[in-house]
Design a protein around this motif. Structure first.
Motif, PDB file in Angstrom:
ATOM      1  N   UNK A  65      -2.857  10.071  -9.484  1.00  0.00           N
ATOM      2  CA  UNK A  65      -3.381   8.704  -8.524  1.00  0.00           C
ATOM      3  C   UNK A  65      -2.312   7.721  -8.212  1.00  0.00           C
ATOM      4  N   UNK A  66      -1.704   7.286  -7.652  1.00  0.00           N
ATOM      5  CA  UNK A  66      -1.223   6.864  -7.470  1.00  0.00           C
ATOM      6  C   UNK A  66      -1.409   5.100  -7.577  1.00  0.00           C
ATOM      7  N   UNK A  67      -2.720   4.595  -6.600  1.00  0.00           N
ATOM      8  CA  UNK A  67      -3.216   3.325  -6.952  1.00  0.00           C
ATOM      9  C   UNK A  67      -3.993   3.148  -9.117  1.00  0.00           C
ATOM     10  N   UNK A  68      -3.751   4.099  -9.863  1.00  0.00           N
ATOM     11  CA  UNK A  68      -4.788   4.597 -10.894  1.00  0.00           C
ATOM     12  C   UNK A  68      -4.508   3.018 -12.116  1.00  0.00           C
ATOM     13  N   UNK A  69      -3.200   2.747 -11.600  1.00  0.00           N
ATOM     14  CA  UNK A  69      -3.475   1.091 -12.332  1.00  0.00           C
ATOM     15  C   UNK A  69      -4.295   0.141 -12.159  1.00  0.00           C
ATOM     16  N   UNK A  70      -3.798  -0.529 -10.446  1.00  0.00           N
ATOM     17  CA  UNK A  70      -5.026  -0.986  -9.927  1.00  0.00           C
ATOM     18  C   UNK A  70      -6.349  -0.611 -10.111  1.00  0.00           C
ATOM     19  N   UNK A  71      -7.074   0.974 -10.209  1.00  0.00           N
ATOM     20  CA  UNK A  71      -8.069   0.901 -10.665  1.00  0.00           C
ATOM     21  C   UNK A  71      -9.014   0.435 -11.953  1.00  0.00           C
ATOM     22  N   UNK A  72      -8.294   0.579 -12.569  1.00  0.00           N
ATOM     23  CA  UNK A  72      -8.049   0.704 -13.907  1.00  0.00           C
ATOM     24  C   UNK A  72      -7.889  -0.955 -14.362  1.00  0.00           C
ATOM     25  N   UNK A  73      -7.358  -1.629 -13.636  1.00  0.00           N
ATOM     26  CA  UNK A  73      -7.217  -2.931 -14.219  1.00  0.00           C
ATOM     27  C   UNK A  73      -8.885  -3.833 -13.257  1.00  0.00           C
ATOM     28  N   UNK A  74      -8.739  -2.847 -11.681  1.00  0.00           N
ATOM     29  CA  UNK A  74     -10.395  -3.448 -11.404  1.00  0.00           C
ATOM     30  C   UNK A  74     -11.553  -3.239 -12.967  1.00  0.00           C
ATOM     31  N   UNK A  75     -11.588  -1.952 -13.412  1.00  0.00           N
ATOM     32  CA  UNK A  75     -12.469  -1.574 -13.477  1.00  0.00           C
ATOM     33  C   UNK A  75     -12.405  -2.791 -15.441  1.00  0.00           C
ATOM     34  N   UNK A  76     -11.155  -2.957 -15.650  1.00  0.00           N
ATOM     35  CA  UNK A  76     -11.310  -4.371 -16.773  1.00  0.00           C
ATOM     36  C   UNK A  76     -12.022  -5.513 -16.912  1.00  0.00           C
ATOM     37  N   UNK A  77     -10.891  -5.649 -15.700  1.00  0.00           N
ATOM     38  CA  UNK A  77     -12.121  -6.999 -15.131  1.00  0.00           C
ATOM     39  C   UNK A  77     -13.461  -6.890 -15.148  1.00  0.00           C
TER      40      UNK A  77
END
Length: 338
Positions: free
Chosen positions: A142-154
């Motif tokens: 899904x095209x927003x997975x990078x944003x979601x991965x970064x949100x989880x990392x933070x």
């Protein structure tokens, strides 16, 4: 910026759109795209306004650089290509998938921890290959997975709850909302849910252009500058190979740009001149031609914008027309010498 210094939230009303592009065929206007356009000069003053630039709208993914600024301010330790991916609407090419996995690995998490909606890759060619291989929708594709991965990392680094990171009341989302208000210079009009499941904040098109300018002109050693540098140096990580916004950033030196669903685009030049575009019907075919015309108004060299006029209209296999910004978007010309 303290909340008391922010302008009032934009009004929620039916936008007063105006014509922004003509679809021509054989010299006749066959169709009209309506929308709104704002061009800011380097001082932040409105140089051109078409349609309704003050009503509430959803910036969709064009707001991702602002979200990224909020995350970097809160301690997200990403830079370069991975930070660009964190504000991306990617095509699910292999380097996008690998980048999202790497962010999750740094957090000690997996794709199962993502809360975005499973989907097929956004780019048609990548999606077709994916389906031919028998692969189904996934959260990573899904095209927003990078944003979601970064949100989880933070969230993992900050000790914030992981399961509820998409709740508007979550510390992550309240930090993002505060930064949205600061960079746009106005209170948020409304909060809803974006297509990927993340909170979506409604601001004005004028506010979106202000935010783009502030990120584009940020001083070194600021979160804004880290975000700007990452997006400028790695535009394909925030989109994909051959995608129009990445191509536009490659063509115009120092340009900062991000698109969003439903015909949204923001862009800013290094001097702080900025544009924001909303195509009323969400048609993607008008977004880049109108944006290119607005950038010429903002001071970009028109010679660099050749090739962003949009796809031609064809008849019998040959070009017979195209998509043309309305005459009002023709950039002003310098006065002839006396």
């Amino acid at each position: 910026m303290h909340s008391s210094l922010l302008a009032d939230a934009p009004a929620i009303r039916e936008p007063r759109y105006a014509p922004v592009a003509h679809v021509t065929r054989g010299g006749v206007i066959e169709g009209i795209h309506y929308g709104s356009v704002v061009v800011l000069d380097s001082d932040g003053d409105v140089r051109l306004s078409i349609g309704d630039i003050e009503t509430a709208c959803y910036p969709r993914s064009a707001l991702k650089p602002v979200q990224a600024v909020a995350m970097v301010r809160a301690g997200l330790p990403l830079d370069g290509a991975l930070l660009s991916l964190a504000m991306g609407s990617h095509s699910a090419e292999e380097h996008h998938l690998a980048g999202a996995r790497l962010i999750l690995e740094r957090a000690g998490l997996t794709e199962d921890d993502l809360r975005n909606v499973p989907d097929l890759p956004y780019a048609p060619a990548v999606r077709d290959a994916w389906v031919r291989e028998g692969r189904g929708p996934s959260r990573l594709a899904q095209n927003c997975s990078g944003k979601h991965a970064a949100m989880l990392y933070l969230c993992k680094l900050s000790g914030w709850p992981l399961e509820t990171y998409l709740d508007p009341a979550h510390p992550l989302q309240t930090a993002i909302a505060e930064t949205v208000g600061e960079l746009t210079g106005q209170h948020i009009a409304h909060v809803t849910v974006d297509g990927c499941g993340a909170p979506l904040f409604s601001v004005s098109l004028h506010g979106l252009a202000r935010a783009a300018a502030r990120i584009a002109t940020a001083a070194p050693d600021t979160a804004e500058r880290r975000v700007a540098d990452a997006l400028r140096l790695h535009p394909e990580m925030a989109s994909g190979t051959g995608r129009d916004t990445a191509e536009l950033m490659r063509a115009v030196p120092g340009l900062l740009a991000k698109d969003g669903f439903e015909g949204i685009q923001m862009a800013a030049l290094p001097d702080g001149s900025a544009v924001a575009v909303k195509i009323a019907d969400g048609a993607d075919r008008a977004r880049i031609p109108v944006t290119a015309a607005a950038l010429a108004w903002a001071g970009a060299d028109p010679r660099l914008l050749v090739g962003f006029e949009g796809e031609p209209m064809t008849g019998g296999g040959r070009p017979v027309g195209g998509i043309r910004p309305v005459p009002l978007l023709n950039p002003p010309t310098a006065p002839a010498p006396a």
